[in-house]
Scaffold this motif. Structure first.
Motif, PDB file in Angstrom:
ATOM      1  N   PHE A   9      39.128  -5.587  23.889  1.00  0.00           N
ATOM      2  CA  PHE A   9      39.081  -6.450  22.722  1.00  0.00           C
ATOM      3  C   PHE A   9      40.013  -5.902  21.645  1.00  0.00           C
ATOM      4  CE2 PHE A   9      34.486  -6.446  24.242  1.00  0.00           C
ATOM      5  CZ  PHE A   9      34.721  -7.448  25.174  1.00  0.00           C
ATOM      6  N   PRO A  10      40.366  -6.728  20.688  1.00  0.00           N
ATOM      7  CA  PRO A  10      41.167  -6.232  19.561  1.00  0.00           C
ATOM      8  C   PRO A  10      40.426  -5.112  18.819  1.00  0.00           C
ATOM      9  CG  PRO A  10      41.111  -8.636  19.589  1.00  0.00           C
ATOM     10  CD  PRO A  10      40.112  -8.180  20.593  1.00  0.00           C
ATOM     11  N   ILE A  11      41.183  -4.176  18.249  1.00  0.00           N
ATOM     12  CA  ILE A  11      40.609  -3.056  17.501  1.00  0.00           C
ATOM     13  C   ILE A  11      40.873  -3.284  16.013  1.00  0.00           C
ATOM     14  CG2 ILE A  11      40.639  -0.567  17.128  1.00  0.00           C
ATOM     15  CD1 ILE A  11      41.582  -0.232  19.996  1.00  0.00           C
ATOM     16  N   VAL A  12      39.798  -3.323  15.218  1.00  0.00           N
ATOM     17  CA  VAL A  12      39.924  -3.559  13.772  1.00  0.00           C
ATOM     18  C   VAL A  12      39.176  -2.467  13.011  1.00  0.00           C
ATOM     19  CG1 VAL A  12      40.246  -6.047  13.933  1.00  0.00           C
ATOM     20  CG2 VAL A  12      37.938  -5.117  13.858  1.00  0.00           C
ATOM     21  N   LYS A  13      39.531  -2.295  11.752  1.00  0.00           N
ATOM     22  CA  LYS A  13      38.893  -1.305  10.870  1.00  0.00           C
ATOM     23  C   LYS A  13      38.510  -1.987   9.565  1.00  0.00           C
ATOM     24  CE  LYS A  13      39.747   3.041   8.358  1.00  0.00           C
ATOM     25  NZ  LYS A  13      39.419   2.500   7.027  1.00  0.00           N
ATOM     26  N   THR A  14      37.277  -1.739   9.118  1.00  0.00           N
ATOM     27  CA  THR A  14      36.801  -2.269   7.841  1.00  0.00           C
ATOM     28  C   THR A  14      37.008  -1.226   6.745  1.00  0.00           C
ATOM     29  OG1 THR A  14      35.054  -3.390   9.094  1.00  0.00           O
ATOM     30  CG2 THR A  14      34.873  -3.413   6.685  1.00  0.00           C
ATOM     31  N   GLY A  15      37.569  -1.623   5.617  1.00  0.00           N
ATOM     32  CA  GLY A  15      37.783  -0.700   4.507  1.00  0.00           C
ATOM     33  C   GLY A  15      36.467  -0.198   3.927  1.00  0.00           C
ATOM     34  N   LYS A  16      36.334   1.114   3.775  1.00  0.00           N
ATOM     35  CA  LYS A  16      35.116   1.721   3.251  1.00  0.00           C
ATOM     36  C   LYS A  16      35.182   1.844   1.734  1.00  0.00           C
ATOM     37  CE  LYS A  16      35.625   5.326   5.887  1.00  0.00           C
ATOM     38  NZ  LYS A  16      35.396   6.622   6.562  1.00  0.00           N
ATOM     39  N   ARG A  17      34.014   2.031   1.095  1.00  0.00           N
ATOM     40  CA  ARG A  17      33.956   2.163  -0.362  1.00  0.00           C
ATOM     41  C   ARG A  17      34.715   3.389  -0.842  1.00  0.00           C
ATOM     42  NH1 ARG A  17      29.201   3.551  -1.726  1.00  0.00           N
ATOM     43  NH2 ARG A  17      28.388   3.813   0.373  1.00  0.00           N
ATOM     44  N   SER A  18      34.840   4.404   0.009  1.00  0.00           N
ATOM     45  CA  SER A  18      35.518   5.637  -0.378  1.00  0.00           C
ATOM     46  C   SER A  18      37.021   5.608  -0.106  1.00  0.00           C
ATOM     47  CB  SER A  18      34.893   6.825   0.359  1.00  0.00           C
ATOM     48  OG  SER A  18      34.966   6.643   1.769  1.00  0.00           O
ATOM     49  N   ASP A  19      37.519   4.548   0.508  1.00  0.00           N
ATOM     50  CA  ASP A  19      38.946   4.472   0.822  1.00  0.00           C
ATOM     51  C   ASP A  19      39.768   4.245  -0.440  1.00  0.00           C
ATOM     52  OD1 ASP A  19      38.414   4.829   3.472  1.00  0.00           O
ATOM     53  OD2 ASP A  19      38.606   2.713   4.025  1.00  0.00           O
ATOM     54  N   LEU A  41      43.841  -5.062  11.253  1.00  0.00           N
ATOM     55  CA  LEU A  41      43.930  -5.241  12.696  1.00  0.00           C
ATOM     56  C   LEU A  41      44.782  -4.095  13.239  1.00  0.00           C
ATOM     57  CD1 LEU A  41      43.516  -6.882  15.297  1.00  0.00           C
ATOM     58  CD2 LEU A  41      45.571  -8.181  14.692  1.00  0.00           C
ATOM     59  N   LEU A  42      44.139  -3.133  13.892  1.00  0.00           N
ATOM     60  CA  LEU A  42      44.847  -1.945  14.358  1.00  0.00           C
ATOM     61  C   LEU A  42      45.609  -2.196  15.652  1.00  0.00           C
ATOM     62  CD1 LEU A  42      42.161   0.804  13.631  1.00  0.00           C
ATOM     63  CD2 LEU A  42      44.156   0.215  12.257  1.00  0.00           C
ATOM     64  N   GLU A  43      44.946  -2.789  16.664  1.00  0.00           N
ATOM     65  CA  GLU A  43      45.587  -3.033  17.955  1.00  0.00           C
ATOM     66  C   GLU A  43      45.131  -4.374  18.509  1.00  0.00           C
ATOM     67  OE1 GLU A  43      45.755  -0.034  20.949  1.00  0.00           O
ATOM     68  OE2 GLU A  43      45.647   1.603  19.493  1.00  0.00           O
ATOM     69  N   ILE A  44      46.085  -5.094  19.096  1.00  0.00           N
ATOM     70  CA  ILE A  44      45.756  -6.388  19.705  1.00  0.00           C
ATOM     71  C   ILE A  44      45.094  -6.199  21.062  1.00  0.00           C
ATOM     72  CG2 ILE A  44      46.776  -8.496  20.658  1.00  0.00           C
ATOM     73  CD1 ILE A  44      48.882  -8.328  18.469  1.00  0.00           C
ATOM     74  N   ASN A  45      45.483  -5.151  21.785  1.00  0.00           N
ATOM     75  CA  ASN A  45      44.952  -4.877  23.124  1.00  0.00           C
ATOM     76  C   ASN A  45      45.263  -5.992  24.114  1.00  0.00           C
ATOM     77  OD1 ASN A  45      44.018  -2.311  22.928  1.00  0.00           O
ATOM     78  ND2 ASN A  45      41.865  -2.841  22.645  1.00  0.00           N
ATOM     79  N   GLY A  46      46.456  -6.551  24.005  1.00  0.00           N
ATOM     80  CA  GLY A  46      46.929  -7.479  25.025  1.00  0.00           C
ATOM     81  C   GLY A  46      46.561  -8.920  24.816  1.00  0.00           C
ATOM     82  N   THR A  64      47.412 -11.886  13.452  1.00  0.00           N
ATOM     83  CA  THR A  64      47.835 -11.692  14.839  1.00  0.00           C
ATOM     84  C   THR A  64      48.760 -10.502  15.037  1.00  0.00           C
ATOM     85  OG1 THR A  64      49.668 -13.237  14.509  1.00  0.00           O
ATOM     86  CG2 THR A  64      47.599 -14.150  15.355  1.00  0.00           C
ATOM     87  N   LYS A  65      49.219  -9.879  13.956  1.00  0.00           N
ATOM     88  CA  LYS A  65      50.123  -8.743  14.078  1.00  0.00           C
ATOM     89  C   LYS A  65      49.382  -7.439  13.830  1.00  0.00           C
ATOM     90  CE  LYS A  65      54.373 -11.168  12.780  1.00  0.00           C
ATOM     91  NZ  LYS A  65      55.539 -11.178  11.842  1.00  0.00           N
ATOM     92  N   GLU A  66      49.674  -6.445  14.656  1.00  0.00           N
ATOM     93  CA  GLU A  66      49.061  -5.138  14.454  1.00  0.00           C
ATOM     94  C   GLU A  66      49.462  -4.573  13.094  1.00  0.00           C
ATOM     95  OE1 GLU A  66      50.193  -2.751  17.761  1.00  0.00           O
ATOM     96  OE2 GLU A  66      48.804  -3.736  19.150  1.00  0.00           O
ATOM     97  N   GLY A  67      48.476  -4.037  12.357  1.00  0.00           N
ATOM     98  CA  GLY A  67      48.714  -3.558  10.997  1.00  0.00           C
ATOM     99  C   GLY A  67      48.480  -4.618   9.948  1.00  0.00           C
ATOM    100  N   GLY A 106      37.362 -11.520  24.237  1.00  0.00           N
ATOM    101  CA  GLY A 106      36.122 -11.106  23.592  1.00  0.00           C
ATOM    102  C   GLY A 106      36.321 -10.836  22.112  1.00  0.00           C
ATOM    103  N   ILE A 107      35.312 -10.218  21.481  1.00  0.00           N
ATOM    104  CA  ILE A 107      35.322  -9.979  20.038  1.00  0.00           C
ATOM    105  C   ILE A 107      35.356  -8.483  19.772  1.00  0.00           C
ATOM    106  CG2 ILE A 107      34.098 -10.339  17.853  1.00  0.00           C
ATOM    107  CD1 ILE A 107      32.685 -12.719  19.191  1.00  0.00           C
ATOM    108  N   GLY A 108      36.279  -8.043  18.948  1.00  0.00           N
ATOM    109  CA  GLY A 108      36.341  -6.658  18.512  1.00  0.00           C
ATOM    110  C   GLY A 108      35.845  -6.537  17.079  1.00  0.00           C
ATOM    111  N   TYR A 109      34.957  -5.554  16.818  1.00  0.00           N
ATOM    112  CA  TYR A 109      34.370  -5.372  15.493  1.00  0.00           C
ATOM    113  C   TYR A 109      34.910  -4.115  14.823  1.00  0.00           C
ATOM    114  CZ  TYR A 109      30.848  -8.799  16.945  1.00  0.00           C
ATOM    115  OH  TYR A 109      30.212  -9.928  17.374  1.00  0.00           O
TER     116      TYR A 109
END
Length: 666
Positions: A105-115, A134-139, A184-187, A213-216
């Motif tokens: 699945f795609p790899i994503v990151k949620t910004g934290k309060r400390s970021d 969106l860190l990686e599309i994973n194909g 749709t673009k990584e980054g 599938g779904i990446g969280y």
């Protein structure tokens, strides 16, 4: 083509590898050429060797022109490393390269309060913006991106927000907001503004959905609602000194630094905005921020609020409410109302009960002669002569007014009686908006002197007419101490509770009014009396001035003024005395006092009462510095223990300084 295949077969055969080629062009390569899987075009069998696909970098992989679906390669740096041994196996699936791994699945990151960047933003008490990457599309290129969230109720910090696997919809209590156009673009940045959200903390996380599938992203706890109050109550510990209680609720996920102050207001009208008292200190706010500045919560942070022995000025209906300043807004609790009962006047023989003190109506005009009265109502239970000393305090200028006097008389009847304290004179400055109250009142009857407690204004008076209320506490050392400083009107409810600061004594002096202080708030105070540079040659100066000197207020020095309860000028109540340095240090050690925060958190609830200087009698450092005298002398000085917001200290400075006293029982 046939010739090339034949050459390959001959090469394999010459290398000692068996083969079998059927009429259906099924090729078997390996150690057992006589058995073959008829469903395979190519059957490779070995117990000692493996299949080695082409190896290349990510850049080389992406340079393959028009790769067919199913093409396989080993990507040496696709996992972020430049080492071949850390690569991944990839297959082209038509829309892109997909890794052979559990997570496709795609790899994503949620910004934290400390970021520093991409952290969640509070737009208002009902709106927030959540951001991720969106860190990686994973194909598989995402066909939908956004955020999924759910409210956190009943301290359920274990259940995370999630979407339905098959169709990606959100079912209550999960909610989602999708990007207008999928990222749709990584980054790329996933940023969603929520325009309406409830009053509880929420779990948020970004997501990216592809046809695989779904990446969280990582879940974060975030809150935009204002703090609230609960557990409001009042109990009458003594007649005119109720205790108010409440709980300040700060939701998990509140940004650190959002709460900047909390305390209470009180008055005789509903929703009071007068008589503000700040309970929060820098140390308490830092402690709250420490609780908020974490990522993994198990409960919502709370602050227990207790205001014991609250001083009321009369038996009129009283109103009280807590407040908190958060996100630049002031939030109030509901009112707590209370009607005090009469407060007994004790000492000598108790012959009267103070019921109320009420100012007569009237307007004070510049230049006009003033005659106004404060009426004090008493319930008399024994007749006799009285003498009353009073002081009227004002919130502003007092030029031309007589604010203190002594009145005398005789009560001849049992029951309700009144005394009137006149406010007279010719004011020479504007008094518009000023308030006047009787701040000092003491009575003496023919049966003996009767003292009232400390003023109800936060002032501290240490003379022969006022006494400090005695409430004992027993330390873990087994010693019995008073629960408040001399001159304090109550035990502390915070390190910067100015009602608990008390008086500032010069070492060895008694209750001659030199130590009396007017506390206006947690950080400001002035002395009741002036100062002189003339040292005293007597143990008891015949005045109430502060005596400035670089060494001692007395000449020559007398080391026995505070020694034991029988000391010449022992300022403590009967049966109590100023502690020795060893006794005080023992409490510091047992309660692990290292700074003002730990000093207040001890059973003694030591406060930041400030100081009065030896050189010009300035009163300063209230709310920042606490210092306590001991009875132990050293050469020309005497030991005191002191602390600030970071450290604790002990020293033996000049006896002419003015500092706090906490008495110990004999």
């Amino acid at each position: 083509m046939y010739k090339q295949l034949l050459n390959a077969i001959l090469f394999i055969y010459s290398a000692g590898v068996g083969f079998k080629l059927s009429a259906q062009e099924v090729l078997k390569i390996g150690s057992n050429p006589y058995t073959i899987n008829t469903n395979a075009v190519l059957d490779i069998e070995s117990n000692t060797k493996g299949f080695l696909p082409p190896r290349m970098t990510k850049a080389q992989r992406n340079a393959i022109a028009s790769p067919p679906s199913g093409l396989q390669i080993w990507c040496t740096d696709c996992n972020g490393s430049t080492q071949p041994s850390s690569g991944q196996l990839y297959i082209y699936i038509g829309s892109g390269w997909a890794p052979f791994e559990t997570n496709i699945f795609p790899i994503v990151k949620t910004g934290k309060r400390s970021d520093e960047i991409n952290k969640p933003v509070r737009n208002s008490s009902t709106s927030a913006t959540i951001t991720g990457i969106l860190l990686e599309i994973n194909g598989a290129i995402p066909i939908e991106t956004g955020i999924v969230y759910r409210p956190i109720t009943n301290n359920d910090f274990a259940t995370l927000p999630i979407l339905e696997e098959v169709n990606g919809i959100a079912t209550t209590p999960n909610y989602k907001l999708a990007s207008t156009s999928p990222v749709t673009k990584e980054g790329g940045t996933i940023s969603i503004k929520i325009s309406s959200i409830g009053k509880t903390p929420y779990y948020f996380r970004t997501y990216a959905k592809s046809y695989l599938g779904i990446g969280y992203g990582n879940p974060i706890v975030f809150n935009i609602a204002d703090p609230s109050f609960s557990g409001l109550s009042v109990s009458s510990d003594t007649a005119l000194e109720p205790t108010f209680n409440g709980i300040l609720n700060v939701n998990a996920g509140t940004l650190s630094g959002a709460v900047t102050e909390y305390g209470y207001y009180s008055g005789t009208t509903a929703s009071p905005t007068t008589n503000k008292v700040v309970l929060s200190t820098p140390a308490l706010l830092t402690d709250l921020d420490t609780k908020l500045n974490v990522e993994n919560f198990t409960a919502n942070p709370t602050v227990t609020l207790t205001v014991p022995n609250f001083n009321t000025a009369s038996t009129d209906q009283q109103y009280f409410r807590f407040y908190v300043v958060a996100n630049g807004q002031t939030i109030y609790s509901a009112d707590i109302s209370f009607k005090p009962t009469a407060n007994a006047v004790t000492g000598g023989a108790a012959i009267a009960t103070l019921v109320s003190i009420i100012k007569s109506p009237g307007v004070i005009t510049i230049g006009d002669e003033v005659t106004q009265y404060f009426t004090a109502t008493f319930k008399v239970t024994k007749t006799g002569s009285y003498s009353a000393f009073y002081v009227i305090s004002t919130s502003g200028a007092t030029k031309g007014l007589i604010l203190s006097d002594i009145i005398a008389g005789k009560w001849t009847t049992i029951g309700t009686n009144t005394l009137t304290f006149p406010l007279t004179g010719n004011p020479t400055s504007s008094l518009e908006g000023n308030s006047f109250i009787v701040s000092r009142l003491s009575l003496s009857f023919d049966t003996g002197p009767i003292k009232l407690g400390q003023p109800k204004t936060g002032d501290a008076i240490c003379d022969d007419l006022h006494e400090t209320k005695i409430v004992d506490i027993v330390s873990i050392s087994g010693k019995t101490w008073m629960d408040r400083n001399l001159g304090a009107s109550r035990a502390a409810i915070s390190a910067a509770d100015y009602y608990a600061y008390g008086c500032l004594y010069q070492w060895g002096r008694g209750n001659d009014d030199h130590a009396s202080i007017k506390h206006t708030d947690a950080y400001n105070a002035t002395a009741y009396n002036g100062f002189t540079s003339t040292q005293s040659n007597e143990d008891t100066p015949k005045h109430s001035n502060f005596i400035v000197s670089s060494v001692d207020w007395r000449t020559p020095k007398n080391d026995n003024l505070w020694q034991n309860s029988s000391g010449t000028n022992n300022p403590c109540p009967t049966g109590y005395r100023v502690p020795t340095s060893k006794e005080f240090q023992n409490e510091i050690t047992l309660y692990n006092v290292t700074d003002s925060n730990s000093a207040y958190n001890s059973k003694h609830k030591f406060v930041l009462g400030g100081t009065r200087t030896w050189d010009n009698a300035t009163v300063y450092d209230q709310g920042n510095f606490g210092s306590y005298w001991t009875s132990t002398v050293y050469e020309s000085g005497a030991y005191r223990h002191y602390y600030d917001t970071q450290n604790k200290y002990v020293g033996a400075p000049a006896r002419s300084w003015g500092w706090s006293i906490r008495c110990i029982k004999n």
